[in-house]
Write a protein that holds these residues in place. Sequence first.
Motif, short mmCIF file in Angstrom:
data_model
loop_
_atom_site.label_atom_id
_atom_site.label_comp_id
_atom_site.label_asym_id
_atom_site.label_seq_id
_atom_site.Cartn_x
_atom_site.Cartn_y
_atom_site.Cartn_z
N ALA A 7 -15.68 5.70 12.19
CA ALA A 7 -14.47 5.01 12.64
C ALA A 7 -13.76 5.78 13.75
O ALA A 7 -12.71 5.36 14.21
CB ALA A 7 -13.53 4.79 11.45
N GLY A 8 -14.34 6.91 14.16
CA GLY A 8 -13.76 7.65 15.26
C GLY A 8 -12.67 8.63 14.86
O GLY A 8 -12.17 9.36 15.69
N TYR A 9 -12.27 8.63 13.59
CA TYR A 9 -11.24 9.55 13.13
C TYR A 9 -11.80 10.35 11.96
O TYR A 9 -12.36 9.76 11.03
CB TYR A 9 -9.98 8.80 12.69
N VAL A 10 -11.64 11.65 12.00
CA VAL A 10 -12.09 12.50 10.91
C VAL A 10 -10.85 12.90 10.11
O VAL A 10 -9.97 13.60 10.62
CB VAL A 10 -12.81 13.76 11.44
N PRO A 11 -10.76 12.43 8.84
CA PRO A 11 -9.57 12.73 8.05
C PRO A 11 -9.48 14.21 7.69
O PRO A 11 -10.49 14.88 7.49
CB PRO A 11 -9.76 11.87 6.80
N THR A 12 -8.25 14.66 7.60
CA THR A 12 -8.01 16.04 7.16
C THR A 12 -8.04 16.09 5.64
O THR A 12 -8.01 15.06 4.96
CB THR A 12 -6.63 16.52 7.65
N ASP A 13 -8.05 17.30 5.11
CA ASP A 13 -7.97 17.46 3.66
C ASP A 13 -6.67 16.86 3.14
O ASP A 13 -6.64 16.25 2.08
CB ASP A 13 -8.06 18.94 3.26
N GLU A 14 -5.58 17.01 3.91
CA GLU A 14 -4.29 16.44 3.49
C GLU A 14 -4.33 14.93 3.49
O GLU A 14 -3.77 14.29 2.60
CB GLU A 14 -3.17 16.94 4.42
N ASP A 15 -5.00 14.33 4.48
CA ASP A 15 -5.15 12.88 4.51
C ASP A 15 -5.80 12.40 3.21
O ASP A 15 -5.32 11.49 2.55
CB ASP A 15 -6.04 12.42 5.68
N ARG A 16 -6.91 13.02 2.87
CA ARG A 16 -7.65 12.62 1.67
C ARG A 16 -6.83 12.86 0.40
O ARG A 16 -6.76 12.00 -0.47
CB ARG A 16 -8.98 13.37 1.58
N ALA A 17 -6.19 14.03 0.32
CA ALA A 17 -5.41 14.37 -0.87
C ALA A 17 -4.22 13.43 -1.04
O ALA A 17 -3.92 12.99 -2.15
CB ALA A 17 -4.94 15.82 -0.79
N SER A 18 -3.55 13.09 0.05
CA SER A 18 -2.38 12.22 -0.06
C SER A 18 -2.80 10.81 -0.48
O SER A 18 -2.10 10.16 -1.26
CB SER A 18 -1.58 12.20 1.24
N LEU A 19 -3.93 10.33 0.01
CA LEU A 19 -4.41 9.01 -0.38
C LEU A 19 -4.84 9.00 -1.85
O LEU A 19 -4.54 8.07 -2.59
CB LEU A 19 -5.55 8.57 0.53
N LEU A 121 -4.41 0.29 3.55
CA LEU A 121 -3.17 1.04 3.39
C LEU A 121 -2.71 1.58 4.73
O LEU A 121 -3.54 1.88 5.61
CB LEU A 121 -3.36 2.21 2.42
N ILE A 122 -1.39 1.69 4.87
CA ILE A 122 -0.81 2.30 6.06
C ILE A 122 0.13 3.41 5.60
O ILE A 122 0.69 3.36 4.51
CB ILE A 122 -0.07 1.28 6.94
N ARG A 123 0.26 4.41 6.43
CA ARG A 123 1.18 5.52 6.11
C ARG A 123 2.36 5.45 7.07
O ARG A 123 2.19 5.40 8.28
CB ARG A 123 0.46 6.86 6.24
N ARG A 124 3.55 5.40 6.45
CA ARG A 124 4.80 5.36 7.22
C ARG A 124 5.68 6.47 6.72
O ARG A 124 5.87 6.62 5.51
CB ARG A 124 5.51 4.02 7.03
N ASP A 125 6.21 7.25 7.63
CA ASP A 125 7.08 8.38 7.27
C ASP A 125 6.43 9.26 6.21
O ASP A 125 7.08 9.73 5.28
CB ASP A 125 8.45 7.87 6.80
N GLY A 126 5.12 9.45 6.33
CA GLY A 126 4.40 10.34 5.44
C GLY A 126 3.98 9.75 4.11
O GLY A 126 3.34 10.41 3.30
N GLU A 127 4.34 8.49 3.85
CA GLU A 127 4.03 7.85 2.57
C GLU A 127 3.05 6.70 2.76
O GLU A 127 3.24 5.86 3.65
CB GLU A 127 5.32 7.29 1.94
N TRP A 128 2.03 6.65 1.92
CA TRP A 128 1.08 5.54 1.95
C TRP A 128 1.67 4.32 1.26
O TRP A 128 2.46 4.44 0.34
CB TRP A 128 -0.23 5.93 1.25
N ALA A 129 1.25 3.16 1.70
CA ALA A 129 1.62 1.89 1.06
C ALA A 129 0.50 0.89 1.32
O ALA A 129 -0.12 0.92 2.38
CB ALA A 129 2.94 1.35 1.62
N PHE A 130 0.24 0.04 0.33
CA PHE A 130 -0.80 -0.95 0.58
C PHE A 130 -0.19 -2.16 1.26
O PHE A 130 0.94 -2.55 1.01
CB PHE A 130 -1.61 -1.30 -0.67
N GLN A 131 -0.98 -2.74 2.17
CA GLN A 131 -0.51 -3.85 2.97
C GLN A 131 -1.41 -5.07 2.83
O GLN A 131 -0.98 -6.19 3.01
CB GLN A 131 -0.41 -3.42 4.44
N THR A 132 -2.67 -4.85 2.50
CA THR A 132 -3.62 -5.94 2.33
C THR A 132 -4.48 -5.68 1.11
O THR A 132 -4.97 -4.56 0.92
CB THR A 132 -4.52 -6.09 3.58
#
Length: 142
Positions: A7-19, A121-132
Amino acid sequence: MTFLPDAGYVPTDEDRASLEAWFAEYDAQSAKRNVERMAEMAVFPLNLVSDDAAGNGRSAQWDREQYVATMTHVMGEGDEDITFESTRTPVFLSASMAVVFSDSTMTRAGRTQQLRYADILIRRDGEWAFQTMIQGGWGDNL
């Protein structure tokens, strides 16, 4: 096995952990049937994609009120917890967008049900939320 696209983006450990933490919280609230808290974890209007009994693709947008009413009906009443055992495969499109494929076993009142679905899911202001929410078989209820 799900093979992830590049997808062209490599998630960080924080990305994965927060999700993962977001899904742990959502599953915990689902287990308690805390639909109001589950709704707080969404972005409205919420997009839903499914198919109907005739095999046609369907989509809808729900506001918070419709989500709460429908999820309250779907999850039923009772004091027993619902448990989920899930394997999730996230595809991060960016640091703030992810498509997550889930294979889940839901157990309620001693009965198990296999579920396969995807969430955006989208992340806004550091918080994930589901949208679809995307899952087959619900189109007649949209």
